[in-house]
Each structure stands twice: as C-alpha cells, then as structure tokens.
Design a protein around this motif. Structure first.
Motif, mmCIF file in Angstrom:
data_model
loop_
_atom_site.group_PDB
_atom_site.id
_atom_site.type_symbol
_atom_site.label_atom_id
_atom_site.label_comp_id
_atom_site.label_asym_id
_atom_site.label_seq_id
_atom_site.Cartn_x
_atom_site.Cartn_y
_atom_site.Cartn_z
ATOM 1 N N VAL A 327 0.707 -1.258 0.060
ATOM 2 C CA VAL A 327 -0.031 0.253 -0.009
ATOM 3 C C VAL A 327 0.972 1.381 0.153
ATOM 4 N N LEU A 328 2.106 1.260 0.903
ATOM 5 C CA LEU A 328 2.910 2.546 0.848
ATOM 6 C C LEU A 328 3.439 2.610 -0.296
ATOM 7 N N GLN A 329 3.882 1.633 -1.197
ATOM 8 C CA GLN A 329 4.529 2.029 -2.338
ATOM 9 C C GLN A 329 3.687 2.660 -3.651
ATOM 10 N N VAL A 330 2.279 2.036 -3.285
ATOM 11 C CA VAL A 330 1.297 2.584 -4.451
ATOM 12 C C VAL A 330 0.874 3.937 -4.146
ATOM 13 N N ILE A 331 0.815 4.366 -2.733
ATOM 14 C CA ILE A 331 0.575 5.658 -2.308
ATOM 15 C C ILE A 331 1.675 6.740 -2.861
ATOM 16 N N GLN A 332 3.091 6.383 -2.374
ATOM 17 C CA GLN A 332 4.096 7.303 -2.513
ATOM 18 C C GLN A 332 4.506 7.451 -4.240
ATOM 19 N N SER A 333 3.961 6.184 -5.178
ATOM 20 C CA SER A 333 4.250 6.442 -6.527
ATOM 21 C C SER A 333 3.049 7.137 -7.110
ATOM 22 N N THR A 334 2.206 7.439 -6.465
ATOM 23 C CA THR A 334 1.087 8.312 -7.005
ATOM 24 C C THR A 334 1.035 9.754 -6.977
ATOM 25 N N SER A 335 1.083 10.432 -7.976
ATOM 26 C CA SER A 335 1.488 11.905 -7.912
ATOM 27 C C SER A 335 0.693 12.780 -6.985
ATOM 28 N N GLY A 336 1.259 13.671 -5.933
ATOM 29 C CA GLY A 336 0.219 14.282 -5.266
ATOM 30 C C GLY A 336 -0.084 13.840 -3.780
ATOM 31 N N TYR A 337 0.658 12.566 -3.530
ATOM 32 C CA TYR A 337 0.152 11.819 -2.475
ATOM 33 C C TYR A 337 1.549 11.602 -1.544
ATOM 34 N N THR A 338 1.365 11.826 -0.205
ATOM 35 C CA THR A 338 2.338 11.540 0.907
ATOM 36 C C THR A 338 1.629 10.711 2.141
ATOM 37 N N ALA A 339 2.387 9.786 2.700
ATOM 38 C CA ALA A 339 1.926 8.932 3.581
ATOM 39 C C ALA A 339 2.576 8.925 4.925
ATOM 40 N N PRO A 340 2.706 10.172 5.660
ATOM 41 C CA PRO A 340 3.579 10.380 6.902
ATOM 42 C C PRO A 340 3.252 9.781 8.299
ATOM 43 N N ARG A 341 1.702 9.297 8.062
ATOM 44 C CA ARG A 341 1.239 8.534 9.275
ATOM 45 C C ARG A 341 0.301 7.585 8.849
ATOM 46 N N LEU A 342 0.758 6.641 7.958
ATOM 47 C CA LEU A 342 -0.108 5.552 7.340
ATOM 48 C C LEU A 342 -0.229 4.408 8.376
ATOM 49 N N GLY A 343 -1.621 4.363 8.584
ATOM 50 C CA GLY A 343 -2.215 3.238 9.580
ATOM 51 C C GLY A 343 -2.184 3.552 10.967
ATOM 52 N N HIS A 344 -1.914 4.811 11.236
ATOM 53 C CA HIS A 344 -1.751 5.382 12.647
ATOM 54 C C HIS A 344 -3.309 5.549 13.176
ATOM 55 N N ILE A 345 -3.399 5.033 14.327
ATOM 56 C CA ILE A 345 -4.834 5.187 14.888
ATOM 57 C C ILE A 345 -5.091 6.105 15.938
ATOM 58 N N THR A 346 -6.129 6.668 16.262
ATOM 59 C CA THR A 346 -6.196 7.860 17.165
ATOM 60 C C THR A 346 -7.754 8.117 17.498
ATOM 61 N N PRO A 347 -8.131 8.404 18.374
ATOM 62 C CA PRO A 347 -9.616 8.774 18.763
ATOM 63 C C PRO A 347 -10.091 9.927 17.757
ATOM 64 N N LEU A 348 -11.077 9.923 17.638
ATOM 65 C CA LEU A 348 -11.659 11.116 16.470
ATOM 66 C C LEU A 348 -11.389 12.429 17.020
ATOM 67 N N GLU A 349 -11.740 12.730 18.139
ATOM 68 C CA GLU A 349 -11.594 14.095 18.662
ATOM 69 C C GLU A 349 -10.086 14.653 18.751
ATOM 70 N N SER A 350 -9.216 13.768 18.948
ATOM 71 C CA SER A 350 -7.773 14.070 18.864
ATOM 72 C C SER A 350 -7.310 14.399 17.601
ATOM 73 N N PHE A 351 -7.936 13.481 16.796
ATOM 74 C CA PHE A 351 -7.494 13.742 14.965
ATOM 75 C C PHE A 351 -8.108 14.997 14.706
ATOM 76 N N LEU A 352 -9.274 15.364 15.127
ATOM 77 C CA LEU A 352 -9.941 16.671 14.588
ATOM 78 C C LEU A 352 -9.031 17.820 15.394
ATOM 79 N N ASN A 353 -8.526 17.782 16.583
ATOM 80 C CA ASN A 353 -7.941 19.040 16.992
ATOM 81 C C ASN A 353 -6.666 19.161 16.290
ATOM 82 N N ASP A 354 -6.004 18.044 15.581
ATOM 83 C CA ASP A 354 -4.753 18.149 15.073
ATOM 84 C C ASP A 354 -4.809 18.492 13.389
ATOM 85 N N VAL A 355 -5.949 18.343 12.777
ATOM 86 C CA VAL A 355 -5.933 18.687 11.298
ATOM 87 C C VAL A 355 -6.016 20.206 11.196
#
Length: 355
Positions: A327-355
C-alpha cells in the motif's frame, strides 16, 4: 471473481451498429496525443502501412471521417472523431463507481462465501490511489469486502445509519483557512467512541487544460470559462463553495456550477474533453488526463469507525494490509500523495484537534 466492463457501440444513420472496441479507441487516442501518424505508429507498435490501413478502415466503417491527415505524416481527429473518443471515455469514467458497487453486490450474492473468511463493509470517498489498491486480488483471498464509492458525507452518513463498519473521508488541513469545510464536515464527524485510521495526504487544486490560458473563478464569473463541480455529497463540492464565497461570487451566477460529476477523474475527464474549463480536484486526476494543475490545499484522507470495531476480526486483516509496503509503495508512487502517518490509529476528537 466477476468483473464487469463497459462496452460501446455507435449506431449509424442506416441503423447499423458499429462496435467501438479497445483497438479503435487506442488508435484515436494515439493520433490525438501525438498529432502524427509516424509517432502514433511507434506508440502503438505497428507499421506505418498498418496504421494507414486502420485509419482508412475507421473512416469507412462509420461512414464519416474520424481522422484527418495533414501533410506527409501529420494527423488529427476530426470533430466527429474527438466526440466519439471522449463520449466513450466519459461514459466509462462516470459509470466506474456505480459499476464497482454492482460488481461487489453480485459477487456477494452469487459466489460461494467462505464462512471462515472475515467480512467487512466499507463506504469510501472517491480516491484515485485507493481504487487501484482495492482491486488487488491478494486482499480478497483473505477477506470478504463489501465496498461502495461515494462522497465523504455520503460515506459518513452510511456509517451513522449502520450500513457499513468503516467510512473513508477527507478534510483539508488548516482549520482557520478551511473553516467552512470543517464546519460542514464536523456535523458528520460526530459521535462518541469513534476512532480514526489515518491513511495519507493528497494535493487538491485547480485543473484546466494544458497549453491554454489557465482560467480562474473570475473568468467563469465573466462567462469566459465553464466550471465543472463535484456532487453535493462530497467534501470537494463544499471546498469549492468556500472558494467561491471567498471570491465574493454567487454560485448560481457561475456557468457550469450545476454540472456535477461523481469523481475526481470524471471532473478531469470532462475538462480534457472540452466540456468544461475549470474544476477542483486532486493532482493525480489532473496528471491522468495531462491537465494543468494549480495547488490550492492539502487534505488528509482517513477512515472512521466505532472504536469497538477495531477488534472486529476483519480489521486484523485490513489494518496490517493498509500499513503494508504494498500500500505504501502505491501511495508514494501516485502524484500528489504522501503518507507520513499511514495506519496510525487515534480517537476522532484528538485527530480533529490536530487537522
């Protein structure tokens, strides 16, 4: 596993049906791309004599010239040839998401289901890289997947109604800059005991045809360009609305605003076909159709599910796959994509505070 494809036929004035097969469309596309019979020959891997014979055959077959020759080796599509090529392309792109849903339903209804194989249902916002990844056979050998493609809002709505266990959606990065989109999306990103699985970031921007003056919203307002929009159940639709409001324009005054497409590829295809001049979409879709791209924002694509479902048997297969090198290779080879936190799991509220 069943796979369905779109077939196209053209009905002549005399009632005869002509199959518009892949070879015919490849010839049209090669000539449009290269503007030369000799260069088209190299691209198709055929001799000049063979291609010339095919051109003559195509023109005679439909009773109207699809290809016009110019000088010794120059060639271009006629207006009729251009129309046929892009009608078929737009038809395939527009039908792709719905056809994918039908295929999933038929496979689930007719194939003998391995009762020992975990099953999971997902509603995913349109994405170029993920659609490619979910076509892999390796995943389906281990997991029964029920998958539908829709906009972010439609996906989250399906999750809240209990129709799916996982919803895929996205948000632009930067709360202050994109407050309008965040306000709308957070009405759907609600509820207790929800978790996020982060996937990737992707570039969103203005798409327009290459080699031309690149239009703006002001050009659309002055009736000098035609807009192409996404459907209202998508986050991209509301991001466009925010850009229109920022420019102090009225959506109803913009030609093409009500022309809605169901995917980023469909927006890009419409522009490439000449039925629109400006649209908001991801870089990968623009690159697919060789369009000019002007970045507007970065957005995070992520999965939302009930925290209890993180221990659902299917997630023991899906999560490691999403975090895999494949999955990482496909994402990294697609133009305009990066995956700095691929698969990282976090509570929804924590994620929204970080976006």
């Amino acid at each position: 596993m069943l796979n369905l494809k779109v077939a196209a036929r053209w009905k002549k004035d005399d009632g005869q049906w002509i199959e518009l097969d892949a070879r015919l469309l490849q010839v049209l596309d090669a000539i449009q791309t290269h503007g030369s019979l000799s260069l088209a020959c190299k691209a198709l891997g055929v001799s000049y004599r063979t291609l010339w014979s095919q051109v003559q055959h195509l023109n005679a077959l439909l009773g109207e010239d699809m290809i016009a020759t110019q000088g010794r080796a120059g060639a271009c599509l006629t207006r009729f040839g251009h129309k046929v090529l892009w009608m078929v392309e737009q038809g395939q792109v527009r039908m792709a998401p719905d056809l994918g849903v039908v295929v999933e339903q038929l496979n689930a209804e007719w194939l003998d289901v391995d009762l020992n194989k975990p099953w999971i249902s997902l509603a995913m916002s349109d994405d170029y890289a993920l659609q490619s990844l979910f076509q892999t056979t390796a995943l389906y050998k281990r997991l029964q997947v029920s998958l539908r493609w829709s906009g972010s809002i439609a996906a989250l709505s399906a999750l809240h109604r209990g129709e799916v266990r996982v919803a895929g959606c996205h948000l632009p990065v930067g709360l202050e800059e994109h407050s309008h989109v965040h306000q709308i999306m957070r009405k759907w990103l609600r509820g207790t005991n929800l978790s996020v699985v982060e996937l990737f970031e992707r570039e969103v921007g203005w798409m327009s045809r290459a080699g031309t003056r690149h239009p703006t919203l002001d050009d659309v307002a002055r009736k000098q360009a035609l807009l192409v929009n996404r459907n209202s159940a998508s986050s991209t639709h509301h991001q466009l609305n925010a850009l229109i409001a920022k420019a102090c324009l009225n959506p109803e005054d913009l030609p093409g605003y009500f022309h809605e497409e169901n995917s980023h590829l469909a927006v890009a295809c419409t522009i490439a076909a000449g039925h629109g001049d400006l649209g908001l979409g991801i870089r990968a879709a623009a690159d697919h159709y060789k369009l000019h791209f002007r970045p507007v924002s970065t957005e995070r694509y992520f999965l939302v599910l009930h925290s209890n479902d993180l221990t659902f048997p299917a997630m023991d297969i899906l999560l490691p796959w999403l975090q895999s090198d494949e999955v990482l290779q496909v994402i990294q080879s697609t133009s305009g994509y990066t995956a700095p936190r691929l698969g990282h799991i976090t509570p929804l509220e924590s994620f929204l505070n970080d976006v």
